[in-house]
Design a protein around this motif. Structure first.
Motif, PDB file in Angstrom:
ATOM      1  N   ASN A  85       0.813  -1.223   0.000  1.00  0.00           N
ATOM      2  CA  ASN A  85       0.000   0.000   0.000  1.00  0.00           C
ATOM      3  C   ASN A  85       0.839   1.263   0.000  1.00  0.00           C
ATOM      4  O   ASN A  85       0.337   2.344  -0.324  1.00  0.00           O
ATOM      5  CB  ASN A  85      -0.981   0.010   1.179  1.00  0.00           C
ATOM      6  CG  ASN A  85      -2.275   0.687   0.789  1.00  0.00           C
ATOM      7  OD1 ASN A  85      -2.667   0.688  -0.374  1.00  0.00           O
ATOM      8  ND2 ASN A  85      -2.972   1.269   1.754  1.00  0.00           N
ATOM      9  N   TRP A  86       2.085   1.148   0.347  1.00  0.00           N
ATOM     10  CA  TRP A  86       3.002   2.279   0.157  1.00  0.00           C
ATOM     11  C   TRP A  86       3.031   2.621  -1.332  1.00  0.00           C
ATOM     12  O   TRP A  86       2.900   3.786  -1.727  1.00  0.00           O
ATOM     13  CB  TRP A  86       4.393   1.870   0.653  1.00  0.00           C
ATOM     14  CG  TRP A  86       5.337   2.990   0.954  1.00  0.00           C
ATOM     15  CD1 TRP A  86       5.334   4.247   0.400  1.00  0.00           C
ATOM     16  CD2 TRP A  86       6.433   2.966   1.880  1.00  0.00           C
ATOM     17  NE1 TRP A  86       6.361   4.998   0.917  1.00  0.00           N
ATOM     18  CE2 TRP A  86       7.047   4.242   1.835  1.00  0.00           C
ATOM     19  CE3 TRP A  86       6.962   2.000   2.722  1.00  0.00           C
ATOM     20  CZ2 TRP A  86       8.173   4.552   2.597  1.00  0.00           C
ATOM     21  CZ3 TRP A  86       8.068   2.315   3.494  1.00  0.00           C
ATOM     22  CH2 TRP A  86       8.664   3.572   3.431  1.00  0.00           C
ATOM     23  N   LEU A  87       3.158   1.589  -2.165  1.00  0.00           N
ATOM     24  CA  LEU A  87       3.210   1.799  -3.617  1.00  0.00           C
ATOM     25  C   LEU A  87       1.841   2.140  -4.201  1.00  0.00           C
ATOM     26  O   LEU A  87       1.727   3.000  -5.081  1.00  0.00           O
ATOM     27  CB  LEU A  87       3.779   0.556  -4.302  1.00  0.00           C
ATOM     28  CG  LEU A  87       5.286   0.353  -4.146  1.00  0.00           C
ATOM     29  CD1 LEU A  87       5.705  -1.033  -4.638  1.00  0.00           C
ATOM     30  CD2 LEU A  87       6.060   1.435  -4.902  1.00  0.00           C
ATOM     31  N   VAL A  88       0.786   1.478  -3.718  1.00  0.00           N
ATOM     32  CA  VAL A  88      -0.557   1.755  -4.229  1.00  0.00           C
ATOM     33  C   VAL A  88      -0.941   3.209  -3.963  1.00  0.00           C
ATOM     34  O   VAL A  88      -1.464   3.912  -4.844  1.00  0.00           O
ATOM     35  CB  VAL A  88      -1.603   0.813  -3.599  1.00  0.00           C
ATOM     36  CG1 VAL A  88      -3.023   1.270  -3.953  1.00  0.00           C
ATOM     37  CG2 VAL A  88      -1.389  -0.615  -4.089  1.00  0.00           C
ATOM     38  N   CYS A  89      -0.671   3.677  -2.744  1.00  0.00           N
ATOM     39  CA  CYS A  89      -1.020   5.060  -2.412  1.00  0.00           C
ATOM     40  C   CYS A  89      -0.123   6.063  -3.127  1.00  0.00           C
ATOM     41  O   CYS A  89      -0.558   7.179  -3.435  1.00  0.00           O
ATOM     42  CB  CYS A  89      -0.989   5.262  -0.898  1.00  0.00           C
ATOM     43  SG  CYS A  89      -2.342   4.413  -0.053  1.00  0.00           S
ATOM     44  N   LEU A  90       1.103   5.679  -3.407  1.00  0.00           N
ATOM     45  CA  LEU A  90       1.949   6.540  -4.226  1.00  0.00           C
ATOM     46  C   LEU A  90       1.400   6.635  -5.642  1.00  0.00           C
ATOM     47  O   LEU A  90       1.500   7.692  -6.295  1.00  0.00           O
ATOM     48  CB  LEU A  90       3.387   6.008  -4.247  1.00  0.00           C
ATOM     49  CG  LEU A  90       4.212   6.268  -2.984  1.00  0.00           C
ATOM     50  CD1 LEU A  90       5.571   5.581  -3.089  1.00  0.00           C
ATOM     51  CD2 LEU A  90       4.401   7.778  -2.757  1.00  0.00           C
ATOM     52  N   ALA A  91       0.797   5.545  -6.137  1.00  0.00           N
ATOM     53  CA  ALA A  91       0.171   5.574  -7.457  1.00  0.00           C
ATOM     54  C   ALA A  91      -0.982   6.580  -7.468  1.00  0.00           C
ATOM     55  O   ALA A  91      -1.129   7.377  -8.411  1.00  0.00           O
ATOM     56  CB  ALA A  91      -0.331   4.180  -7.838  1.00  0.00           C
ATOM     57  N   ILE A  92      -1.795   6.556  -6.422  1.00  0.00           N
ATOM     58  CA  ILE A  92      -2.902   7.516  -6.320  1.00  0.00           C
ATOM     59  C   ILE A  92      -2.368   8.924  -6.126  1.00  0.00           C
ATOM     60  O   ILE A  92      -2.886   9.888  -6.707  1.00  0.00           O
ATOM     61  CB  ILE A  92      -3.833   7.113  -5.161  1.00  0.00           C
ATOM     62  CG1 ILE A  92      -4.479   5.758  -5.455  1.00  0.00           C
ATOM     63  CG2 ILE A  92      -4.907   8.181  -4.933  1.00  0.00           C
ATOM     64  CD1 ILE A  92      -5.286   5.195  -4.320  1.00  0.00           C
ATOM     65  N   TRP A  93      -1.308   9.054  -5.344  1.00  0.00           N
ATOM     66  CA  TRP A  93      -0.662  10.350  -5.127  1.00  0.00           C
ATOM     67  C   TRP A  93      -0.205  10.936  -6.459  1.00  0.00           C
ATOM     68  O   TRP A  93      -0.439  12.122  -6.738  1.00  0.00           O
ATOM     69  CB  TRP A  93       0.519  10.152  -4.179  1.00  0.00           C
ATOM     70  CG  TRP A  93       1.233  11.403  -3.755  1.00  0.00           C
ATOM     71  CD1 TRP A  93       2.324  11.973  -4.353  1.00  0.00           C
ATOM     72  CD2 TRP A  93       0.919  12.234  -2.631  1.00  0.00           C
ATOM     73  NE1 TRP A  93       2.709  13.097  -3.673  1.00  0.00           N
ATOM     74  CE2 TRP A  93       1.860  13.285  -2.608  1.00  0.00           C
ATOM     75  CE3 TRP A  93      -0.055  12.181  -1.643  1.00  0.00           C
ATOM     76  CZ2 TRP A  93       1.843  14.275  -1.633  1.00  0.00           C
ATOM     77  CZ3 TRP A  93      -0.074  13.175  -0.667  1.00  0.00           C
ATOM     78  CH2 TRP A  93       0.863  14.205  -0.677  1.00  0.00           C
ATOM     79  N   LEU A  94       0.420  10.122  -7.289  1.00  0.00           N
ATOM     80  CA  LEU A  94       0.871  10.584  -8.597  1.00  0.00           C
ATOM     81  C   LEU A  94      -0.311  10.913  -9.503  1.00  0.00           C
ATOM     82  O   LEU A  94      -0.245  11.855 -10.310  1.00  0.00           O
ATOM     83  CB  LEU A  94       1.759   9.528  -9.264  1.00  0.00           C
ATOM     84  CG  LEU A  94       3.111   9.263  -8.598  1.00  0.00           C
ATOM     85  CD1 LEU A  94       3.872   8.177  -9.353  1.00  0.00           C
ATOM     86  CD2 LEU A  94       3.957  10.534  -8.526  1.00  0.00           C
ATOM     87  N   ALA A  95      -1.400  10.158  -9.386  1.00  0.00           N
ATOM     88  CA  ALA A  95      -2.595  10.452 -10.183  1.00  0.00           C
ATOM     89  C   ALA A  95      -3.163  11.819  -9.819  1.00  0.00           C
ATOM     90  O   ALA A  95      -3.686  12.534 -10.678  1.00  0.00           O
ATOM     91  CB  ALA A  95      -3.650   9.364  -9.971  1.00  0.00           C
ATOM     92  N   TYR A  96      -3.057  12.188  -8.525  1.00  0.00           N
ATOM     93  CA  TYR A  96      -3.516  13.506  -8.088  1.00  0.00           C
ATOM     94  C   TYR A  96      -2.594  14.631  -8.561  1.00  0.00           C
ATOM     95  O   TYR A  96      -2.949  15.803  -8.461  1.00  0.00           O
ATOM     96  CB  TYR A  96      -3.597  13.554  -6.555  1.00  0.00           C
ATOM     97  CG  TYR A  96      -4.750  12.799  -5.950  1.00  0.00           C
ATOM     98  CD1 TYR A  96      -5.915  12.547  -6.663  1.00  0.00           C
ATOM     99  CD2 TYR A  96      -4.679  12.333  -4.634  1.00  0.00           C
ATOM    100  CE1 TYR A  96      -6.974  11.860  -6.098  1.00  0.00           C
ATOM    101  CE2 TYR A  96      -5.735  11.637  -4.054  1.00  0.00           C
ATOM    102  CZ  TYR A  96      -6.880  11.403  -4.799  1.00  0.00           C
ATOM    103  OH  TYR A  96      -7.926  10.714  -4.233  1.00  0.00           O
ATOM    104  N   SER A  97      -1.418  14.266  -9.057  1.00  0.00           N
ATOM    105  CA  SER A  97      -0.437  15.293  -9.435  1.00  0.00           C
ATOM    106  C   SER A  97      -0.742  15.935 -10.779  1.00  0.00           C
ATOM    107  O   SER A  97      -0.114  16.933 -11.136  1.00  0.00           O
ATOM    108  CB  SER A  97       0.971  14.680  -9.481  1.00  0.00           C
ATOM    109  OG  SER A  97       1.131  13.842 -10.626  1.00  0.00           O
ATOM    110  N   THR A  98      -1.695  15.380 -11.520  1.00  0.00           N
ATOM    111  CA  THR A  98      -1.989  15.918 -12.843  1.00  0.00           C
ATOM    112  C   THR A  98      -3.480  15.826 -13.130  1.00  0.00           C
ATOM    113  O   THR A  98      -4.183  14.965 -12.588  1.00  0.00           O
ATOM    114  CB  THR A  98      -1.207  15.156 -13.932  1.00  0.00           C
ATOM    115  OG1 THR A  98      -1.565  15.649 -15.227  1.00  0.00           O
ATOM    116  CG2 THR A  98      -1.492  13.664 -13.870  1.00  0.00           C
TER     117      THR A  98
END
Length: 265
Positions: free
Chosen positions: A166-179
């Motif tokens: 979930n560290w990686l899954v939430c980073l994926a969502i974090w990156l999705a929020y970046s754009t």
């Protein structure tokens, strides 16, 4: 391709967490069901892609499966869905910012988890068992093999693996929020999700699909499933709420003090 800075993403994530609490229970249940279905579709696609790949391909087979698995989170984020692993970050950040209560956080997590489980079981039973997509060879062997690996790790191994997931899954969502760009969101989601699948980390919603799929085929038991889900859930909470949510909230709290302190109606 424009993108937001991390301190801006923190604000976006907090607002997303607050907005999730504004949804009606019926909406959360419906979107949570879709979230479980979408993640299961990604896992089912993974199994169907690598099920008959020759063994001598080695880790390349794992990469091929990992390359298609991100379909699930892409559908959740872009088509619309509620996913407990993502909410472990966003709703937690809203709680850290004192926008929601702890009771509201727990309520959201319980409802979304139930809905995700319903969606995952739906795919495992109807598409995996009734249609036979996970019960015909060589896909049955792959499904059982994956479930066996997930079930036969120790409690602490599962928990730590789930933290990494979930560290990686939430980073994926974090990156999705970046754009705000569609392609940018897809790319941002794809790399971290591909990584967690290729590594073999444990994700609670994915496990809600693959383990029951093996159970419906006559392998393992529901007790085995529960013994896996508990440490996976706990580890996912730590990975999402602590290593991503709290880490970024604490890092950018001062830069976003005015935003964090503003009440969102």
């Amino acid at each position: 391709m424009a993108f937001h800075k991390p301190e801006t993403i923190a604000s976006v994530a907090i607002e997303a967490g607050v907005n999730k609490l504004k949804l009606s229970i019926s909406t959360v249940l419906a979107l949570g069901f879709l979230g479980g279905v979408f993640i299961s579709f990604g896992f089912l696609l993974d199994i169907r892609v690598i099920g008959n790949v020759p063994e001598h391909w080695g880790s390349l087979a794992s990469f091929l499966g990992a390359a298609v698995f991100p379909l699930g989170l892409i559908l959740v984020v872009l088509a619309g869905g509620e996913l407990i692993t993502g909410n472990m970050m966003t709703v937690s950040m809203a709680f850290y910012a004192r926008k929601i209560s702890f009771i509201s956080l727990i309520k959201n997590w319980c409802i979304v988890t139930f809905a995700n489980f319903s969606g995952a079981i739906f795919v495992a039973y109807f598409f995996g068992h009734i249609v036979g997509l996970t019960e015909m060879e060589p896909y049955l062997h792959k499904t059982v093999s994956i479930a066996h690996i997930k079930l036969h790790e120790s409690f602490i191994q599962i928990l730590i693996s789930a933290i990494g997931c979930n560290w990686l899954v939430c980073l994926a969502i974090w990156l999705a929020y970046s754009t705000d760009d569609f392609v940018g969101k897809v790319i941002g989601i794809w790399f971290p999700i591909m990584a967690f699948v290729a590594i073999g980390f444990q994700q609670v919603v994915a496990n809600m699909f693959v383990i029951p799929a093996a159970i419906f085929a006559g392998y393992f038991s529901w007790v085995d499933c529960i013994k896996n889900i508990i440490p996976t859930f706990i580890g996912n909470v730590i990975g999402g709420a602590v290593f991503v949510g709290f880490a970024y909230y604490a890092s950018y709290k001062k830069q976003n003090h005015n935003h964090f302190s503003k009440k969102i109606s």
